[in-house]
Write an enzyme that holds these catalytic residues in place. Sequence first.
Site, short mmCIF file in Angstrom:
data_model
loop_
_atom_site.label_atom_id
_atom_site.label_comp_id
_atom_site.label_asym_id
_atom_site.label_seq_id
_atom_site.Cartn_x
_atom_site.Cartn_y
_atom_site.Cartn_z
CB SER A 1 28.57 -11.84 5.49
OG SER A 1 28.28 -11.48 4.15
CE1 TYR B 1 33.27 -9.75 5.16
CE2 TYR B 1 31.66 -10.64 3.61
CZ TYR B 1 31.95 -9.91 4.75
OH TYR B 1 30.94 -9.36 5.49
CB ALA C 1 36.48 -18.90 2.97
CB SER C 2 36.70 -15.47 7.01
OG SER C 2 36.04 -14.33 6.46
#
Length: 269
Positions: A158, A181, A183-184
Site C-alpha cells: 500500500s 495497517y 506497519a504491516s
Amino acid sequence: MRTIKQLQDMSGYWALITGGAGHVGRTAAHALLELGAKVILLDRDPRYLARIHKEVFDENADVHCVCCELSDEQAIYAAMKEVEALTKGRLNVLINNAAFVGTDKLTGWCVPFEKQSFDTFKACLDVNLSAPFLLSQLAYELMKQTESPCRSIINISSIYAVVGPQMDMYAGTEMGNPAAYAASKAGLMQLTNWMAANVAPHVRVNNIVLGGIERGQPQSFLDKYNSRVPMQRMATEEDVKGAIAYLSSQLSNYMTGQSLYLDGGWTTI
C-alpha cells in the site's frame, strides 16, 4: 526470441490468490485466467467463496476454492496441503493479497491513535504480514518442484507503507487509517526485498504498492482524495490487471525484489 504473446502465455500454470473472493483478488483471478492459468481462490468464508465461484466465475472449472482463516497457523498448513493436492505438487504464482483494511469493523481499529487496540494491532500483523511469510515459505517448497520458468510471488502492499496518511480525508466518515495497517504493509515490502535476495534464482518476489481503489466511498472522501492525486481519481479494479499479468508471467522474467507503484502518482508529490 519469444514474442510478447509467448511470454505472457500461462497455459497450464497454477496461481494461488489469498483474499481471492475480494475485489482485487477476483480481478487478479480474471487477469490470470485470461492468460490461460488455473486459479485457486483462498478466503475464509466458504459460503461467500461458493457464491463468488458461481456468480462471478460461472463455476469455471479452472477456478478452485480453498477456505482458510489466515490468523490460524495450522489452518494455513492445512490449506497449503489442499493446494498441493489440487495442483499435484505444482505452483507457479502466489499473490499475497488478503489483509485487514481501513474499512474493517474491528475493536480499536479505525479510532484515534491513543484508542487503537494492541490486540487488534497484533491480529493485523498476523494476517497482513505473518500469514504471507508462512504462505510464501510453503509456496516456495512447491515452486522449487515446479518445472517451469514461471515462478513468482507477488505481495500486495500500500501507499501507506511508504507515506503517512492525511487524516483529514477521513473526517466525517466511518473510514480510517490504523497504525497497524501501515506497519504491516511496510513490513511486507521489506519481506519482499529479503525473500527476493534469498529465494532467487528459483522464484521471483515483487511487490505492488496500491493506492486507493474507488468502491463507493463517501463523496467528501473522494473529493479530497482525488484533489491530491495527479491522475485526479482513485484506481479501479481494472487498473490492477496489467500489473498482475506483468509480474505473474514471464514478461517480468528478470525482475525481482522490486516495488511496482500503482497509485496514480500519489507518492510522487
